[in-house]
Design a protein around this motif. Structure first.
Motif, PDB file in Angstrom:
ATOM      1  N   ILE A   1      35.858  43.124  33.700  1.00  0.00           N
ATOM      2  CA  ILE A   1      35.914  42.658  35.089  1.00  0.00           C
ATOM      3  C   ILE A   1      35.870  43.856  36.034  1.00  0.00           C
ATOM      4  O   ILE A   1      36.206  44.976  35.653  1.00  0.00           O
ATOM      5  CB  ILE A   1      37.166  41.804  35.360  1.00  0.00           C
ATOM      6  CG1 ILE A   1      38.456  42.609  35.112  1.00  0.00           C
ATOM      7  CG2 ILE A   1      37.154  40.535  34.508  1.00  0.00           C
ATOM      8  CD1 ILE A   1      39.734  41.862  35.473  1.00  0.00           C
ATOM      9  N   GLU A   2      35.442  43.609  37.254  1.00  0.00           N
ATOM     10  CA  GLU A   2      35.359  44.653  38.278  1.00  0.00           C
ATOM     11  C   GLU A   2      35.924  44.088  39.571  1.00  0.00           C
ATOM     12  O   GLU A   2      35.192  43.787  40.524  1.00  0.00           O
ATOM     13  CB  GLU A   2      33.913  45.108  38.466  1.00  0.00           C
ATOM     14  CG  GLU A   2      33.739  46.297  39.403  1.00  0.00           C
ATOM     15  CD  GLU A   2      34.077  47.640  38.762  1.00  0.00           C
ATOM     16  OE1 GLU A   2      34.036  48.657  39.486  1.00  0.00           O
ATOM     17  OE2 GLU A   2      34.377  47.681  37.544  1.00  0.00           O
ATOM     18  N   PRO A   3      37.262  43.918  39.630  1.00  0.00           N
ATOM     19  CA  PRO A   3      37.863  43.405  40.858  1.00  0.00           C
ATOM     20  C   PRO A   3      37.755  44.422  41.985  1.00  0.00           C
ATOM     21  O   PRO A   3      37.523  45.611  41.744  1.00  0.00           O
ATOM     22  CB  PRO A   3      39.328  43.176  40.467  1.00  0.00           C
ATOM     23  CG  PRO A   3      39.559  44.146  39.359  1.00  0.00           C
ATOM     24  CD  PRO A   3      38.263  44.265  38.622  1.00  0.00           C
ATOM     25  N   GLU A   4      37.939  43.979  43.192  1.00  0.00           N
ATOM     26  CA  GLU A   4      37.952  44.916  44.320  1.00  0.00           C
ATOM     27  C   GLU A   4      39.105  45.895  44.170  1.00  0.00           C
ATOM     28  O   GLU A   4      38.948  47.111  44.387  1.00  0.00           O
ATOM     29  CB  GLU A   4      38.080  44.143  45.632  1.00  0.00           C
ATOM     30  CG  GLU A   4      38.175  45.047  46.862  1.00  0.00           C
ATOM     31  CD  GLU A   4      38.670  44.316  48.098  1.00  0.00           C
ATOM     32  OE1 GLU A   4      38.763  44.974  49.154  1.00  0.00           O
ATOM     33  OE2 GLU A   4      38.974  43.112  48.012  1.00  0.00           O
ATOM     34  N   ILE A   5      40.270  45.381  43.801  1.00  0.00           N
ATOM     35  CA  ILE A   5      41.489  46.183  43.692  1.00  0.00           C
ATOM     36  C   ILE A   5      42.251  45.769  42.444  1.00  0.00           C
ATOM     37  O   ILE A   5      42.321  44.585  42.094  1.00  0.00           O
ATOM     38  CB  ILE A   5      42.376  46.003  44.945  1.00  0.00           C
ATOM     39  CG1 ILE A   5      41.711  46.654  46.171  1.00  0.00           C
ATOM     40  CG2 ILE A   5      43.771  46.605  44.731  1.00  0.00           C
ATOM     41  CD1 ILE A   5      42.416  46.399  47.477  1.00  0.00           C
ATOM     42  N   VAL A   6      42.824  46.760  41.764  1.00  0.00           N
ATOM     43  CA  VAL A   6      43.690  46.520  40.610  1.00  0.00           C
ATOM     44  C   VAL A   6      45.118  46.887  41.005  1.00  0.00           C
ATOM     45  O   VAL A   6      45.364  47.997  41.489  1.00  0.00           O
ATOM     46  CB  VAL A   6      43.258  47.373  39.405  1.00  0.00           C
ATOM     47  CG1 VAL A   6      44.208  47.129  38.217  1.00  0.00           C
ATOM     48  CG2 VAL A   6      41.822  47.066  39.019  1.00  0.00           C
ATOM     49  N   VAL A   7      46.036  45.967  40.810  1.00  0.00           N
ATOM     50  CA  VAL A   7      47.454  46.238  41.049  1.00  0.00           C
ATOM     51  C   VAL A   7      48.125  46.479  39.709  1.00  0.00           C
ATOM     52  O   VAL A   7      48.012  45.660  38.787  1.00  0.00           O
ATOM     53  CB  VAL A   7      48.140  45.074  41.784  1.00  0.00           C
ATOM     54  CG1 VAL A   7      49.665  45.251  41.780  1.00  0.00           C
ATOM     55  CG2 VAL A   7      47.643  44.991  43.220  1.00  0.00           C
ATOM     56  N   ASN A   8      48.806  47.601  39.588  1.00  0.00           N
ATOM     57  CA  ASN A   8      49.603  47.938  38.414  1.00  0.00           C
ATOM     58  C   ASN A   8      51.052  47.623  38.763  1.00  0.00           C
ATOM     59  O   ASN A   8      51.703  48.352  39.501  1.00  0.00           O
ATOM     60  CB  ASN A   8      49.428  49.422  38.087  1.00  0.00           C
ATOM     61  CG  ASN A   8      50.343  49.923  36.979  1.00  0.00           C
ATOM     62  OD1 ASN A   8      51.282  49.252  36.558  1.00  0.00           O
ATOM     63  ND2 ASN A   8      50.084  51.142  36.519  1.00  0.00           N
ATOM     64  N   LEU A   9      51.535  46.499  38.240  1.00  0.00           N
ATOM     65  CA  LEU A   9      52.932  46.111  38.441  1.00  0.00           C
ATOM     66  C   LEU A   9      53.665  46.454  37.159  1.00  0.00           C
ATOM     67  O   LEU A   9      53.527  45.762  36.151  1.00  0.00           O
ATOM     68  CB  LEU A   9      53.041  44.617  38.746  1.00  0.00           C
ATOM     69  CG  LEU A   9      54.443  44.102  39.077  1.00  0.00           C
ATOM     70  CD1 LEU A   9      54.904  44.627  40.437  1.00  0.00           C
ATOM     71  CD2 LEU A   9      54.475  42.587  39.059  1.00  0.00           C
ATOM     72  N   GLN A  10      54.418  47.527  37.181  1.00  0.00           N
ATOM     73  CA  GLN A  10      55.001  48.003  35.934  1.00  0.00           C
ATOM     74  C   GLN A  10      56.010  47.001  35.384  1.00  0.00           C
ATOM     75  O   GLN A  10      56.738  46.347  36.121  1.00  0.00           O
ATOM     76  CB  GLN A  10      55.626  49.379  36.135  1.00  0.00           C
ATOM     77  CG  GLN A  10      54.556  50.411  36.457  1.00  0.00           C
ATOM     78  CD  GLN A  10      54.995  51.835  36.201  1.00  0.00           C
ATOM     79  OE1 GLN A  10      55.831  52.100  35.359  1.00  0.00           O
ATOM     80  NE2 GLN A  10      54.405  52.761  36.935  1.00  0.00           N
TER      81      GLN A  10
END
Length: 267
Positions: free
Chosen positions: A95-104
């Motif tokens: 996938i190529e989302p606009e933004i990736v959120v890393n929620l630890q």
């Protein structure tokens, strides 16, 4: 949040707290849920479950996630940290989302509005690789960090940043050093860094290409790779929130986190 994928990196072999993602946490209804489930439920306040994945290399964690209905992406054992695991997860998912959120996976108390602000700030500042939050410490949070430091435990991470809201340094020590009068303030001038990041996919690929840096290894903080490589990291500052956003770094953090879950009515 449209165009956003949330990845929750989780590993079993933590040197400080082995099997931490499976550690049970009791909430307001006296029901114990593993840490990874509470982190997943935190993520669902931010994004649709269909755009949330737990990224792990351990089948025990994967089985726990599947048991509560979460999505899993299996990643390489060689991933050195959560940011590398996010990069690997996106590649494996295709996938190529606009933004990736890393929620630890050790930050189940992350407020939803903090993540939304990170995404908004990243969209507004194309010259930074990622955005991450800095929350002004309440006296109770500051005291918790200092107590951990005095006892030789690694507690939360603190961050200092310039007037342009670009990170200068992150540390597992309490920074900056405070004289006694500043340390005694109800809200000392120390900013707690929460374990959540927003990146563009290109920044994740650039991160992997940079390779491990010395300060990243010394501090054990993945985000320092960007700074060592001369890549700008945007800091989104927040005034103290209305509860302590404690991360689960040590077994001694379980009690305080459970107390917050109960006080907030989180099941």
């Amino acid at each position: 949040m449209t165009g956003v994928a949330v990845i929750i990196p989780a590993r079993y072999k933590s040197s400080r707290y082995p099997a931490k993602p499976l550690a049970p946490l009791v909430g307001a209804t006296s029901i114990a849920k593993p840490l990874i489930q509470r982190s997943w439920e935190c993520a669902t306040t931010i994004a649709d479950p269909a755009s949330i994945w737990v990224a792990t290399d351990d089948e025990r964690i994967a089985d726990a996630v599947r048991a509560f209905g979460g999505q899993v992406v299996m990643t390489a054992e060689s991933c050195a940290n959560g940011t590398e695991r996010c990069a690997d997860a996106i590649a494996r998912l295709g996938i190529e989302p606009e933004i990736v959120v890393n929620l630890q996976g050790d930050a189940p108390l992350t407020p939803a509005h903090v993540v939304t602000a990170l995404v908004d700030a990243l969209r507004a500042t194309p010259d930074v690789a990622m955005t991450t939050p800095a929350i002004r410490c309440a006296q109770s949070t500051y005291a918790h960090l200092v107590a951990d430091q005095v006892q030789g435990r690694v507690g939360g991470t603190t961050v200092v940043f310039g007037g342009d809201r670009r990170a200068l340094y992150f540390s597992k020590r309490v920074i900056p050093h405070l004289p006694p009068d500043a340390a005694a303030l109800p809200f000392p001038p120390v900013h707690l860094h929460l374990g959540v990041y927003a990146y563009r996919p290109d920044a994740l690929r650039r991160y992997v290409a940079l390779g491990v840096s010395e300060i990243e290894q010394l501090e054990g903080l993945e985000q320092l790779r960007f700074l060592a490589g001369g890549v700008a990291v945007g800091v989104v500052p927040f005034e103290p929130i209305d509860w302590d956003a404690i991360e689960l770094n040590n077994p001694t953090d379980v009690g305080p986190i459970e107390a917050i879950l109960k006080s907030r009515g989180i099941a």
